[in-house]
Design a protein around this motif. Structure first.
Motif, PDB file in Angstrom:
ATOM      1  N   UNK A   1      49.002  30.846  12.693  1.00 54.86           N
ATOM      2  CA  UNK A   1      47.691  30.498  13.412  1.00 54.86           C
ATOM      3  C   UNK A   1      46.400  29.623  12.485  1.00 54.86           C
ATOM      4  N   UNK A   2      45.709  29.156  12.936  1.00 61.78           N
ATOM      5  CA  UNK A   2      44.493  28.319  11.911  1.00 61.78           C
ATOM      6  C   UNK A   2      43.244  29.098  12.186  1.00 61.78           C
ATOM      7  N   UNK A   3      43.263  30.383  13.107  1.00 64.11           N
ATOM      8  CA  UNK A   3      42.294  30.858  13.103  1.00 64.11           C
ATOM      9  C   UNK A   3      42.520  32.409  12.936  1.00 64.11           C
ATOM     10  N   UNK A   4      41.330  33.043  12.238  1.00 62.14           N
ATOM     11  CA  UNK A   4      41.500  34.473  11.697  1.00 62.14           C
ATOM     12  C   UNK A   4      41.447  35.383  12.980  1.00 62.14           C
TER      13      UNK A   4
ATOM     14  N   UNK B   1      47.017  42.244   8.617  1.00 59.38           N
ATOM     15  CA  UNK B   1      45.825  41.594   9.676  1.00 59.38           C
ATOM     16  C   UNK B   1      45.028  40.530   9.064  1.00 59.38           C
ATOM     17  N   UNK B   2      45.223  40.523   7.582  1.00 59.68           N
ATOM     18  CA  UNK B   2      43.927  39.692   7.119  1.00 59.68           C
ATOM     19  C   UNK B   2      44.369  38.130   7.150  1.00 59.68           C
ATOM     20  N   UNK B   3      43.501  37.492   6.695  1.00 56.05           N
ATOM     21  CA  UNK B   3      43.404  35.900   6.571  1.00 56.05           C
ATOM     22  C   UNK B   3      43.834  35.340   8.253  1.00 56.05           C
ATOM     23  N   UNK B   4      44.491  34.201   8.172  1.00 55.26           N
ATOM     24  CA  UNK B   4      44.437  33.469   9.585  1.00 55.26           C
ATOM     25  C   UNK B   4      45.580  34.238  10.185  1.00 55.26           C
TER      26      UNK B   4
ATOM     27  N   UNK C   1      57.450  11.699  18.959  1.00 54.93           N
ATOM     28  CA  UNK C   1      57.584  10.674  20.114  1.00 54.93           C
ATOM     29  C   UNK C   1      57.076  11.375  21.386  1.00 54.93           C
ATOM     30  N   UNK C   2      57.562  12.252  21.603  1.00 53.73           N
ATOM     31  CA  UNK C   2      57.374  12.894  22.801  1.00 53.73           C
ATOM     32  C   UNK C   2      56.135  13.655  23.062  1.00 53.73           C
ATOM     33  N   UNK C   3      55.466  13.951  22.061  1.00 49.72           N
ATOM     34  CA  UNK C   3      54.018  14.532  21.807  1.00 49.72           C
ATOM     35  C   UNK C   3      54.168  16.032  22.018  1.00 49.72           C
ATOM     36  N   UNK C   4      55.155  16.361  21.367  1.00 47.57           N
ATOM     37  CA  UNK C   4      55.437  17.866  21.430  1.00 47.57           C
ATOM     38  C   UNK C   4      54.991  18.576  19.915  1.00 47.57           C
ATOM     39  N   UNK C   5      54.108  19.739  20.167  1.00 47.84           N
ATOM     40  CA  UNK C   5      53.881  20.538  18.897  1.00 47.84           C
ATOM     41  C   UNK C   5      54.980  21.402  18.625  1.00 47.84           C
ATOM     42  N   UNK C   6      55.319  21.676  17.460  1.00 46.05           N
ATOM     43  CA  UNK C   6      56.408  22.263  16.984  1.00 46.05           C
ATOM     44  C   UNK C   6      56.183  23.654  16.209  1.00 46.05           C
ATOM     45  N   UNK C   7      56.681  24.862  16.626  1.00 41.79           N
ATOM     46  CA  UNK C   7      56.189  26.092  16.328  1.00 41.79           C
ATOM     47  C   UNK C   7      57.394  26.843  15.595  1.00 41.79           C
ATOM     48  N   UNK C   8      57.237  27.244  14.771  1.00 46.59           N
ATOM     49  CA  UNK C   8      58.343  28.277  14.181  1.00 46.59           C
ATOM     50  C   UNK C   8      57.610  29.850  14.211  1.00 46.59           C
ATOM     51  N   UNK C   9      57.191  30.309  13.159  1.00 49.19           N
ATOM     52  CA  UNK C   9      56.732  31.661  12.963  1.00 49.19           C
ATOM     53  C   UNK C   9      56.222  31.858  11.665  1.00 49.19           C
ATOM     54  N   UNK C  10      55.553  33.111  11.290  1.00 40.47           N
ATOM     55  CA  UNK C  10      55.277  33.372   9.801  1.00 40.47           C
ATOM     56  C   UNK C  10      55.801  35.072   9.896  1.00 40.47           C
ATOM     57  N   UNK C  11      56.025  35.514  11.222  1.00 34.99           N
ATOM     58  CA  UNK C  11      56.487  37.073  11.104  1.00 34.99           C
ATOM     59  C   UNK C  11      57.607  37.125  11.987  1.00 34.99           C
ATOM     60  N   UNK C  12      58.712  37.776  11.482  1.00 32.20           N
ATOM     61  CA  UNK C  12      60.176  37.725  12.311  1.00 32.20           C
ATOM     62  C   UNK C  12      60.152  39.191  12.556  1.00 32.20           C
ATOM     63  N   UNK C  13      60.461  39.434  13.831  1.00 34.22           N
ATOM     64  CA  UNK C  13      60.492  40.906  14.092  1.00 34.22           C
ATOM     65  C   UNK C  13      62.077  41.129  14.041  1.00 34.22           C
ATOM     66  N   UNK C  14      62.976  40.280  13.760  1.00 35.37           N
ATOM     67  CA  UNK C  14      64.460  40.612  13.288  1.00 35.37           C
ATOM     68  C   UNK C  14      65.064  41.266  14.510  1.00 35.37           C
TER      69      UNK C  14
END
Length: 253
Positions: free
Chosen positions: A41-44, A191-194, A159-172
């Motif tokens: 995320x870009x927001x905290x 829970x800190x930071x963004x 080219x298709x205008x899609x925003x590409x998401x991965x993750x920074x927390x993997x539940x596994x």
């Protein structure tokens, strides 16, 4: 100096007031760029619950759990991975009506990095067509299967205008991690930071019935707002492609 004072007085007398200088922080905020991988995320103060591989038999139940907690999530859906998406039409429409974000996980859940641009486009447009038929919207967000962003995938998404998401927390959960082990991954991330973007799968009963309720409570204890991926990126209005789309009447895969 006298001239500046006179001009300032005239401006005040006429009611003209200079516009305030723009907030530098606001200038720095930009909508996510298409074709660029975004991991968090870009927001905290936010946690984006994001579920892959549906719709599935647990979708409606998961929506009920989220709705009861006034929590929002993002559902990265495929067209055919767990049966035809049209067979889950009621759950799809319920999820959208509840205000959750529906995003693409491609039509067949293949490895995008090994496909050519034309095949990638077909994977995307077939899912788009299904979404238009079911909810009248085309997603603007994608999480590639296996988090595979190689080859022609990113240029095609740009080219298709899609925003590409991965993750920074993997539940596994995909790797046989128990809900309790998944909880530890979120605790380590903190829970800190963004805010965080999670990788979870709605196709596992433990993720739906155990991990999700735990995350709802954990977020509450840590003053985290449970939001869609688009909202955690300050892009709530950009969750779907703009325009009016006409369903083609298809209801089968």
């Amino acid at each position: 100096m006298l001239a500046e004072t006179v001009i300032a007085g005239l401006l005040l007398a006429s009611g003209a007031v200079a516009a305030p200088a723009p907030n530098p922080l606001e200038l720095m905020k930009r909508a996510p760029s298409p074709g660029v991988v975004i991991q968090k995320c870009s927001n905290p103060g936010m946690l984006a619950l994001a579920y892959d591989d549906g719709p599935y038999q647990y979708t409606s139940q998961l929506v009920d759990i989220l709705d009861a907690a006034d929590a929002k999530a993002t559902f990265f859906w495929t067209g055919t991975l767990y049966g035809c998406i049209y067979n889950q039409a009621a759950a799809v429409k319920k999820t959208f009506a509840s205000g959750h974000q529906i995003a693409s996980h491609t039509w067949t859940h293949g490895h995008m990095g090994s496909m050519g641009a034309s095949q990638i486009r077909t994977e995307m447009t077939k899912l788009e067509d299904a979404m238009v038929n079911l909810i009248g919207k085309k997603p603007a967000y994608i999480r590639p299967p296996y988090l595979d962003t190689g080859g022609q995938f990113l240029p095609t998404m740009q080219s298709m205008g899609y925003k590409v998401i991965t993750n920074d927390v993997d539940s596994g959960d995909w790797n046989n991690q128990s809900p309790q082990q998944s909880q530890q991954a979120f605790q380590r991330a903190g829970a800190g930071g963004n805010g965080h973007i999670s990788l979870m799968h709605e196709t596992y009963a433990g993720t739906v019935n155990t991990l999700t309720p735990w995350l709802i409570n954990w977020a509450k204890q840590n003053n985290l707002k449970l939001v869609t991926v688009a909202e955690c990126l300050g892009d709530a209005e950009g969750a779907y492609q703009s325009g009016t789309f006409t369903p083609n009447g298809q209801n089968s895969c």
